[in-house]
Write a protein that holds these residues in place. Structure first.
Motif: not given
Lengths: 120, 120
Positions: B83-109
């Motif tokens: 359980l963390v306090e995230q500085a900046g964004g977690a994902c190297h792609t620039g998104y807040d979370t690495c889980f920023h896509r649905t399985l259908d490919g929609d961007i949710v992050g």
């Protein structure tokens, strides 16, 4: 379009289940391609048991199913996230979440059912 | 007391990072015993890179560190939750979370930084 998944050499990848309403992380298990497909088809979370070497539906025997609201994929495609509506409790120990202990051994989860009444 | 962890045959186990405030699941990576120890000692999330075969501190180069509020362990001791306090964004792609896509490919992050400015 469906995102490509990067299964490992055992043809599995880790799946995290999160309660869509509370945000609680409920459990981590593994999925095969078939488990993901069954989850999408049925709307209920399926996993692959590495110890039993078989596909399983969460709650198949306990009734503590996970109805899927959304499946997310991480940036590398090698982990997925099930956003679910959890019936009963996620953990076979009776707790709401499998992550009911801190690393120091303190209990932070809530016991929501008696496992002896659910699992024979 | 510290809960016993069940590392796998590679002496690793999966670690899920969750934003302690928003509840967002940020990423899934792997930890060695040393990574867990370093996380506890320093208060910042450390992982073990399976591709680079080395311990790494999240945000060590990008500055997008994860300050740890709590470490939880699952019922089998074979997965942990930071359980963390995230500085900046977690994902190297620039998104807040690495889980920023649905399985259908929609961007949710949400894109929270420009990766080209952070990673050379």
């Amino acid at each position: 379009m469906s995102v490509d998944l990067a299964f490992d050499e055992q043809e599995l990848l880790p799946a995290v289940a999160q309660d869509a309403e509370s945000g609680d992380v409920l459990m981590l298990a593994y999925v095969s391609e078939e488990a993901v497909a069954r989850s999408r088809e049925t709307g209920y979370a399926h996993y692959y048991s590495r110890s039993r070497e078989e596909l399983w539906k969460k709650g198949g025997s306990s009734g503590h199913t996970q109805e899927i609201e959304e499946i997310r994929v991480d940036c590398d495609g090698d982990a997925i996230l099930y956003l679910v509506e959890q019936a009963g409790g996620a953990c076979h120990t009776g707790y709401d979440t499998c992550f009911h202990r801190t690393l120091d051994g303190d209990i932070v989860g809530e016991q929501v059912f008696d496992p002896e009444e659910i699992y024979e």
